[in-house]
Scaffold this active site. Sequence first.
Site: not given
Length: 151
Positions: A10-11, A18, A23, A79, A82, A103, A105, A112
């Site tokens: 998502p996103n 964003r 990012y 990725n 959330a 995985e 990111h 964060r």
Amino acid sequence: MKTALILNGPNLNLLGTREPAVYGSATLADVEKLCAQACAEHGLALDFRQSNHEGELVGWIHEAGRAQAAGTLAGLIFNAGAYTHTSVALHDAVKGTGVTLIELHISNVFAREAFRHHSFLSPAARAVMCGFGVQGYALAIAGLAQMTAAG
């Protein structure tokens, strides 16, 4: 030629607009081009997808498990955005299919908010990468190619 499946949660369709301070300015289309180049350099085909829907991601993981069992998939670079921090369903899909998972990111999630420090995917992952920006995708592809070559 085996395929690298790269899933984006998502996103991630909002990359480039964003939170560019977190990012970067690269768009998802830019990331796909970067991945295509990295896959070509490592002798892998690319299957690149994004969804904001957990169930669709679960279905794609099931598909990936079947493809890896059939010998056509090198593995999954994921990725999950959330969903990394919330989805037992994604964890169960990876564990249930046995697909090789890296995985990924873009940001360093450990620098964060505290809620981003926990991953439901990490216990099911062969490797975890974070904090390299979008270049992490190319690094993950190189790692997947090395894993595939090593058997």
